[in-house]
Design a protein around this motif. Structure first.
Motif, PDB file in Angstrom:
ATOM      1  N   ILE A   8      15.443  26.628   2.810  1.00 30.22           N
ATOM      2  CA  ILE A   8      15.671  27.130   4.161  1.00 30.22           C
ATOM      3  C   ILE A   8      14.463  27.956   4.572  1.00 30.22           C
ATOM      4  N   GLY A  15      19.522  30.301   9.647  1.00 32.20           N
ATOM      5  CA  GLY A  15      19.034  30.110   8.289  1.00 32.20           C
ATOM      6  C   GLY A  15      19.915  30.752   7.239  1.00 32.20           C
ATOM      7  N   ALA A  18      23.145  28.769   7.080  1.00 31.32           N
ATOM      8  CA  ALA A  18      22.941  27.496   6.382  1.00 31.32           C
ATOM      9  C   ALA A  18      22.850  27.701   4.880  1.00 31.32           C
ATOM     10  N   ALA A  19      22.172  28.751   4.455  1.00 32.98           N
ATOM     11  CA  ALA A  19      22.047  29.025   3.020  1.00 32.98           C
ATOM     12  C   ALA A  19      23.414  29.231   2.377  1.00 32.98           C
ATOM     13  N   VAL A  29      20.178  26.206  -3.150  1.00 31.36           N
ATOM     14  CA  VAL A  29      19.485  26.600  -1.919  1.00 31.36           C
ATOM     15  C   VAL A  29      18.482  27.722  -2.184  1.00 31.36           C
ATOM     16  N   ILE A  31      15.780  30.318  -0.053  1.00 30.85           N
ATOM     17  CA  ILE A  31      15.431  30.877   1.251  1.00 30.85           C
ATOM     18  C   ILE A  31      13.997  31.378   1.200  1.00 30.85           C
ATOM     19  N   CYS A  38      11.158  36.521   9.847  1.00 23.98           N
ATOM     20  CA  CYS A  38      12.503  36.724   9.312  1.00 23.98           C
ATOM     21  C   CYS A  38      12.912  38.189   9.319  1.00 23.98           C
ATOM     22  N   MET A  81      14.462  22.684   5.368  1.00 20.28           N
ATOM     23  CA  MET A  81      15.073  22.907   6.674  1.00 20.28           C
ATOM     24  C   MET A  81      14.442  24.107   7.360  1.00 20.28           C
ATOM     25  N   THR A  83      14.593  26.665  10.383  1.00 21.87           N
ATOM     26  CA  THR A  83      15.549  27.216  11.353  1.00 21.87           C
ATOM     27  C   THR A  83      14.908  28.396  12.073  1.00 21.87           C
ATOM     28  N   ASN A 109      16.120  22.298  12.459  1.00 24.14           N
ATOM     29  CA  ASN A 109      17.519  22.448  12.848  1.00 24.14           C
ATOM     30  C   ASN A 109      17.643  23.606  13.834  1.00 24.14           C
TER      31      ASN A 109
END
Length: 365
Positions: A8, A15, A18-19, A29, A31, A38, A81, A83, A109
């Motif tokens: 992610i 994000g 999703a994680a 996963v 991150i 972030c 992914m 985000t 996404n």
């Protein structure tokens, strides 16, 4: 490709959610935490745990890795992914493209902004010659809020139908076959033009926000766009923008979902026989969303510059007039003292300005 591990990129609301969600589904996963984009993840990093709440259920999910090392974050991940807001795509393309392997899938996404094309353009600009597999969605797969200080996400919706396409479109099947393993809500779009025309935000955000600008200023953010700002009269601008968007799509041979059906399919509306404005007012998701807090926020700036400006530009290429879209762009620019036509997303700004008409556009995406 069997998907087991997902990276992610971008630890905002989408994000972090999703994680937790993908970990709950059984995927490993990672991150990636960027100081530039972030939020502070110190509380989450204490135990690498995120509490996810959805439909009255709650669980604590152990995240495999949280790191500021991008190479470590994507190692052995089948899907990467992204985000982040559209403004961050070139930055992440620049740091990711040299490291990504051709067999890895890049999934962008979130709200679309021709991000797949822009990612590949930036990769080429810095000299990366790879067959990158980059897909883009028409909407984030969640309606959610992350509380980083509590290491918790509150998910109000997992989207029921989200469009996905790759650029170039001949990579769509490969991207889809991987990504549908982590989200069964995905349906294949014809191309990234369809994905960007299916962006729900430019339809609903800029027009009603513009018409409610005085109230937003006066209340200093104590405002509910969906519940009070979309009325039997302001909804007419939504319908007018929708008609112009539909005409552009028809000229390109693309079929779109209308405002009502698209939101029913994603889960934002209950399938009821009500006027459109009442569906927004009583939505089980939208009625709890407060804001915008300022007219100078993403509801205007992002959704005009990366949404309506692109639609207006497409209209010019296929000879479809867009007077309502253009009026929002012009008045929004006057309101905020910005030139959205100059700073916004156009075919020319993504290297496709030489394309003329439907056939040339579709042949090159």
């Amino acid at each position: 490709m069997k998907v087991k591990k997902v990276a992610i990129i971008g630890a905002g609301n989408g994000g972090i959610t999703a994680a937790a969600d993908l970990t709950q589904k059984g995927f490993k996963v990672n991150i990636f935490e960027s100081k530039k984009f972030c939020k502070n993840l110190d509380i989450i990093k204490l135990n690498n745990e995120i509490t996810i709440e959805y439909e009255g259920n709650s669980s604590v999910e152990k995240i495999n890795l949280i790191t500021s090392d991008i190479e470590q974050a994507i190692e052995d991940c089948e899907i990467i992914m992204i985000t982040v807001p559209g403004m961050g795509i070139e930055y992440f393309a620049e740091i990711l493209a040299p490291l990504v392997k051709e067999e890895q899938i890049i999934l962008i996404n979130g709200a679309p902004a021709m991000s797949a094309i822009r990612f590949i353009n930036k990769a080429k600009e810095i000299g990366i010659d790879k067959n990158l597999k980059v897909g883009e969605t028409n909407s984030l797969t969640y309606a959610t809020r992350a509380y980083v200080d509590e290491s918790r996400v509150d998910v109000s919706l997992k989207a029921g139908k989200v469009y996905l396409s790759a650029y170039p479109s001949y990579n769509t099947k490969e991207v889809f076959d991987a990504c549908v393993q982590i989200y069964d809500c995905f349906v294949m779009a014809d191309n990234v033009i369809q994905v960007n025309l299916e962006n729900p935000n430019p339809l609903v955000h800029p027009g009603p926000t513009l018409l409610n600008a005085g109230r937003i200023d006066y209340t200093k953010g104590d405002f509910w766009l969906y519940k009070e700002g979309i009325t039997e009269h302001t909804v007419n601008i939504v319908k007018a923008v929708e008609e112009e968007r539909e005409s552009i799509a028809n000229a390109l041979g693309i079929r779109l979902e209308d405002t009502r059906q698209g939101r029913i399919n994603r889960g934002y509306f209950v399938d009821e026989d009500k006027p459109l404005h009442e569906l927004f007012n009583t939505s089980p998701v939208f009625k709890y969303i407060k804001g915008p807090a300022s007219v100078d926020g993403r509801y205007m700036v992002e959704d005009i510059s990366t949404g309506l400006v692109l639609w207006s530009d497409l209209g010019k290429v296929v000879n479809v007039p867009t007077p309502n879209i253009d009026s929002i762009i012009i008045l929004g620019g006057t309101l905020l003292q910005r030139d959205f036509y100059k700073e916004g997303l156009t075919l020319d700004s993504i290297g496709l300005g030489n394309l003329k008409g439907k056939d040339e556009i579709l042949a090159n995406i």
